[in-house]
Write an enzyme that holds these catalytic residues in place. Sequence first.
Site, PDB file in Angstrom:
ATOM      1  CB  SER A 117     -73.650 -49.114  32.103  1.00  0.00           C
ATOM      2  OG  SER A 117     -73.427 -48.821  33.211  1.00  0.00           O
ATOM      3  CE1 TYR A 141     -78.888 -47.613  33.772  1.00  0.00           C
ATOM      4  CE2 TYR A 141     -76.979 -48.855  34.570  1.00  0.00           C
ATOM      5  CZ  TYR A 141     -77.491 -47.795  33.735  1.00  0.00           C
ATOM      6  OH  TYR A 141     -76.549 -46.845  33.251  1.00  0.00           O
ATOM      7  CE  LYS A 145     -78.410 -48.195  30.079  1.00  0.00           C
ATOM      8  NZ  LYS A 145     -78.435 -47.159  28.869  1.00  0.00           N
ATOM      9  CB  VAL A 185     -70.430 -39.791  43.885  1.00  0.00           C
ATOM     10  CG1 VAL A 185     -69.203 -39.859  43.120  1.00  0.00           C
ATOM     11  CG2 VAL A 185     -69.955 -39.471  45.306  1.00  0.00           C
ATOM     12  NE  ARG A 268     -75.443 -45.527  46.806  1.00  0.00           N
ATOM     13  CZ  ARG A 268     -75.059 -44.534  45.880  1.00  0.00           C
ATOM     14  NH1 ARG A 268     -74.508 -45.008  44.962  1.00  0.00           N
ATOM     15  NH2 ARG A 268     -75.436 -43.387  46.105  1.00  0.00           N
TER      16      ARG A 268
HETATM   17  C1  UD1 Z   1     -72.289 -46.146  38.534  1.00  0.00           C
HETATM   18  C2  UD1 Z   1     -73.331 -45.485  37.642  1.00  0.00           C
HETATM   19  C3  UD1 Z   1     -74.504 -46.534  37.583  1.00  0.00           C
HETATM   20  C4  UD1 Z   1     -73.640 -47.990  37.014  1.00  0.00           C
HETATM   21  C5  UD1 Z   1     -72.461 -48.348  38.087  1.00  0.00           C
HETATM   22  C6  UD1 Z   1     -71.686 -49.443  37.437  1.00  0.00           C
HETATM   23  C7  UD1 Z   1     -73.583 -43.205  37.929  1.00  0.00           C
HETATM   24  C8  UD1 Z   1     -74.059 -41.899  38.710  1.00  0.00           C
HETATM   25  N1  UD1 Z   1     -73.895 -44.472  38.374  1.00  0.00           N
HETATM   26  O1  UD1 Z   1     -72.715 -46.355  39.833  1.00  0.00           O
HETATM   27  O2  UD1 Z   1     -75.313 -46.122  36.744  1.00  0.00           O
HETATM   28  O3  UD1 Z   1     -74.560 -49.184  37.422  1.00  0.00           O
HETATM   29  O4  UD1 Z   1     -71.753 -47.071  38.039  1.00  0.00           O
HETATM   30  O5  UD1 Z   1     -70.565 -49.853  38.113  1.00  0.00           O
HETATM   31  O6  UD1 Z   1     -72.586 -42.963  37.031  1.00  0.00           O
HETATM   32  N2  UD1 Z   1     -71.160 -41.939  47.204  1.00  0.00           N
HETATM   33  C9  UD1 Z   1     -70.929 -41.487  48.289  1.00  0.00           C
HETATM   34  N3  UD1 Z   1     -71.655 -40.304  48.858  1.00  0.00           N
HETATM   35  C10 UD1 Z   1     -72.799 -39.748  48.202  1.00  0.00           C
HETATM   36  C11 UD1 Z   1     -73.226 -40.675  46.886  1.00  0.00           C
HETATM   37  C12 UD1 Z   1     -72.369 -41.512  46.584  1.00  0.00           C
HETATM   38  O7  UD1 Z   1     -69.893 -41.776  49.054  1.00  0.00           O
HETATM   39  O8  UD1 Z   1     -73.418 -38.846  48.522  1.00  0.00           O
HETATM   40  C13 UD1 Z   1     -70.368 -43.222  46.908  1.00  0.00           C
HETATM   41  C14 UD1 Z   1     -70.965 -44.612  46.434  1.00  0.00           C
HETATM   42  O9  UD1 Z   1     -71.251 -45.272  47.633  1.00  0.00           O
HETATM   43  C15 UD1 Z   1     -70.067 -45.199  45.392  1.00  0.00           C
HETATM   44  C16 UD1 Z   1     -69.399 -43.851  44.768  1.00  0.00           C
HETATM   45  O10 UD1 Z   1     -69.660 -42.645  45.590  1.00  0.00           O
HETATM   46  O11 UD1 Z   1     -69.154 -45.903  46.178  1.00  0.00           O
HETATM   47  C17 UD1 Z   1     -69.780 -43.553  43.632  1.00  0.00           C
HETATM   48  O12 UD1 Z   1     -71.208 -43.627  43.360  1.00  0.00           O
HETATM   49  P1  UD1 Z   1     -72.000 -43.288  41.903  1.00  0.00           P
HETATM   50  O13 UD1 Z   1     -71.712 -41.828  41.771  1.00  0.00           O
HETATM   51  O14 UD1 Z   1     -73.710 -43.488  42.426  1.00  0.00           O
HETATM   52  O15 UD1 Z   1     -71.680 -44.310  41.073  1.00  0.00           O
HETATM   53  P2  UD1 Z   1     -71.693 -45.834  40.931  1.00  0.00           P
HETATM   54  O16 UD1 Z   1     -72.180 -46.509  42.275  1.00  0.00           O
HETATM   55  O17 UD1 Z   1     -70.289 -46.114  40.619  1.00  0.00           O
END
Ligand code: UD1
Length: 307
Positions: A117, A141, A145, A185, A268
């Site tokens: 990852s 996590y 990894k 996301v 977050r």
């Molecule tokens: C991803 C990986 C995670 C890893 C990380 C390493 C996924 C699902 N997760 O997390 O396993 O540890 O990369 O860098 O691929 N967001 C919103 N609205 C929402 C949900 C999320 O704005 O409803 C934002 C989050 O705050 C974040 C972004 O979208 O800034 C991406 O979130 P997410 O898809 O959870 O992935 P990562 O946080 O990049």
Amino acid sequence: MNALVTGGAGFIGSHIVERLLAEGHRVRVLDDFSTGKRENLPDHPNLEVVRGGVEDYATIEACVESIDWIFHEAAIASVPKTIEAPLASQRINYGGTLNLLEAARHHGAPRLVFAASAAAYGDLPGLPKGEASAVCPLSPYAVDKVASEHALAAYHHLHGMHTVSLRYFNVFGPRQDPSSPYSGVISIFVDHLLAGTTPTVLGDGEQTRDFVYVADVVEANLRAITTDAAAGGRFNVGTGHAVTLNELLTALYRLRGREPHPQHGPARAGDIRHSCANIARAREVLGWRPATALVEGLQRLVSSLEG
Ligand code: UD1
């Protein structure tokens, strides 16, 4: 070939299974169905499904028997879950990898490709991230990894096994489960697009991510397992292009001729601001490059959900 796909009923694993079956390979899936689903898998004469966990050595030993290729996708994939339960993460996310390596060593040394990852990079500055960049795992996590990657490399050096770690960036595509707030996301945003509900952007939406389509991740896995020169290596699997969340939402809603009107929530805790892969090594050694542009991937995902 005879292939074992751990986590084969999950999002990425099930796409690997589908591709292997399409190419005429025999596939054994090992999945504990904690998040994986049987309906992610077809009924197919060349597919065998075993219910069990990678943390159980006896199960792994039985599964590795007469296998040529292992694709190791099983994990507790939720970072927050591993923060709550670091011992379970160690048992499954690291111990599971070690079980596979050790069973493989004793049972014909099948080739093994591991779902590592981009979490390895943490939030250290400097983009894009190359495989020689420093690592900074910030969660159980990520720690497990990274530890798994080291174990793969050690088994290559000690025992000459063909082991490869693929550092996935933000993977998206059909069958990614949108049901948790920590789901990918794109799966969450697509869910809102189709339901007509309001997506939430956490923070200002100017954070960036490198989104890679699942079919391209599958292709990287196939190349990693068949390319001799990849043995012992680690490779980024992203696109080399990052987009902001705001750009992502706009592109997604444009597919339906709509404007997104997201609500905003607090950023977050521990969120990484910017993430982007340098994929030069995968291009050079694996001859791999992503074939699916973001908008095309989004279109395919939306179409798959509309049935
Ligand atoms: C991803 C990986 C995670 C890893 C990380 C390493 C996924 C699902 N997760 O997390 O396993 O540890 O990369 O860098 O691929 N967001 C919103 N609205 C929402 C949900 C999320 O704005 O409803 C934002 C989050 O705050 C974040 C972004 O979208 O800034 C991406 O979130 P997410 O898809 O959870 O992935 P990562 O946080 O990049």
